[in-house]
Design a protein around this motif. Structure first.
Motif, short mmCIF file in Angstrom:
data_model
loop_
_atom_site.label_atom_id
_atom_site.label_comp_id
_atom_site.label_asym_id
_atom_site.label_seq_id
_atom_site.Cartn_x
_atom_site.Cartn_y
_atom_site.Cartn_z
N MET A 1 0.87 -1.21 0.09
CA MET A 1 -0.07 -0.11 -0.04
C MET A 1 0.77 1.26 0.27
O MET A 1 1.65 1.47 0.70
CB MET A 1 -0.77 0.01 1.19
N LYS A 2 0.40 2.19 -0.80
CA LYS A 2 1.17 3.52 -0.97
C LYS A 2 0.88 4.44 0.26
O LYS A 2 -0.03 4.51 0.90
CB LYS A 2 0.95 4.17 -2.39
N ASN A 3 2.08 5.04 0.77
CA ASN A 3 1.86 5.86 1.79
C ASN A 3 1.61 7.19 1.11
O ASN A 3 2.38 7.66 0.55
CB ASN A 3 3.22 5.89 2.61
N PRO A 4 0.66 7.95 1.67
CA PRO A 4 0.02 9.08 0.87
C PRO A 4 0.98 10.05 1.10
O PRO A 4 0.97 11.38 0.63
CB PRO A 4 -1.35 9.42 1.44
N LEU A 5 1.74 9.86 2.47
CA LEU A 5 2.80 11.10 2.93
C LEU A 5 4.16 10.95 2.33
O LEU A 5 4.96 11.63 2.50
CB LEU A 5 2.84 11.35 4.58
N ASP A 6 4.09 9.90 1.63
CA ASP A 6 5.58 9.67 0.80
C ASP A 6 6.13 10.77 -0.09
O ASP A 6 5.47 10.94 -0.97
CB ASP A 6 5.72 8.12 0.11
N PRO A 7 7.22 11.26 0.32
CA PRO A 7 7.74 12.48 -0.44
C PRO A 7 8.28 12.25 -1.71
O PRO A 7 8.36 13.20 -2.70
CB PRO A 7 8.78 13.13 0.33
N LEU A 8 8.36 10.73 -2.00
CA LEU A 8 8.83 10.58 -3.40
C LEU A 8 7.88 9.68 -4.33
O LEU A 8 7.99 9.45 -5.44
CB LEU A 8 10.07 9.28 -3.26
N LEU A 9 6.66 9.79 -3.85
CA LEU A 9 5.46 9.47 -4.75
C LEU A 9 5.17 10.53 -5.91
O LEU A 9 5.19 11.57 -5.49
CB LEU A 9 4.05 9.30 -4.09
N LEU A 10 5.16 10.19 -7.11
CA LEU A 10 4.89 11.04 -8.31
C LEU A 10 3.56 11.88 -8.03
O LEU A 10 4.03 13.16 -8.14
CB LEU A 10 4.92 10.20 -9.25
N ASP A 11 2.55 11.48 -7.37
CA ASP A 11 1.35 12.18 -7.49
C ASP A 11 1.58 13.21 -6.16
O ASP A 11 0.72 14.19 -6.00
CB ASP A 11 0.14 11.23 -6.88
N ASN A 12 2.58 13.20 -5.31
CA ASN A 12 2.83 14.10 -4.21
C ASN A 12 3.85 15.08 -4.90
O ASN A 12 4.10 15.96 -3.89
CB ASN A 12 3.62 13.48 -2.83
N GLN A 13 4.39 15.27 -5.89
CA GLN A 13 5.27 16.19 -6.42
C GLN A 13 4.54 17.42 -6.97
O GLN A 13 3.82 17.26 -7.74
CB GLN A 13 6.18 15.63 -7.42
N LEU A 14 5.01 18.75 -6.44
CA LEU A 14 4.42 19.92 -6.88
C LEU A 14 4.81 20.08 -8.38
O LEU A 14 4.18 20.58 -9.44
CB LEU A 14 4.73 21.05 -6.24
N CYS A 15 6.20 19.54 -8.62
CA CYS A 15 6.64 19.92 -9.96
C CYS A 15 5.96 19.34 -10.93
O CYS A 15 5.75 19.48 -12.14
CB CYS A 15 8.28 19.63 -10.15
N PHE A 16 5.64 17.89 -10.74
CA PHE A 16 4.99 16.86 -11.83
C PHE A 16 3.43 17.63 -11.83
O PHE A 16 2.93 17.67 -12.95
CB PHE A 16 4.88 15.69 -11.31
#
Length: 145
Positions: A1-16
């Motif tokens: 399961m993905k950690n929604p706070l993981d700073p390396l998730l693509l969906d968590n990236q402002l730049c993306f």
């Protein structure tokens, strides 16, 4: 399961989020600008020149965040399309001024409906767009420092 706070998730990236939104918004503009026979970078250039005609290539590059290696070929194509003309300064040959032609100035009327049509494609309200624009301008200023 993905950690929604993981700073390396693509969906968590402002730049993306910014990159993908920019890419998708540019795709919205493409058919609108085809009616004017302009590419998106050419449209941004025209917006800047409609705002202030007779600027140097350097000032235009600063405004558009483009280096001369990117801007010069773009301006050459636009000059070939008779939208603008480039003129070397008599006082300093290193400076090149950009001036709209009559054709370039008249294109402004044809482009008048494009912003509203692009905004409509976003599904956002005008107040939402204004708020987002303010936030992005703040981000841009912070990053430019």
């Amino acid at each position: 399961m993905k950690n929604p706070l993981d700073p390396l998730l693509l969906d968590n990236q402002l730049c993306f989020a910014l990159y993908s939104s920019s890419h998708l918004l540019t795709k919205v503009y493409k058919p609108l600008l085809k009616e004017l026979d302009l590419t998106y970078p050419q449209y941004l250039t025209m917006l800047a020149l409609w705002e202030e005609d007779g600027v140097t290539v350097g000032a235009l590059g600063d405004k558009l965040y483009l280096d001369s290696g990117t801007l010069t070929p773009l301006l050459k194509r636009m000059e070939a399309a008779k939208l603008l003309k480039r003129e070397r300064s008599g006082a300093d040959e290193r400076q090149v001024f950009i001036h709209l032609t009559d054709k370039g100035r008249s294109l402004k009327r044809a482009a008048a409906s494009i912003p509203a049509r692009a905004v409509a494609a976003t599904g956002m309200s005008i107040p939402e767009m204004i708020k987002l624009r303010r936030q992005l301008t703040k981000l841009q200023s912070s990053l430019a420092e």
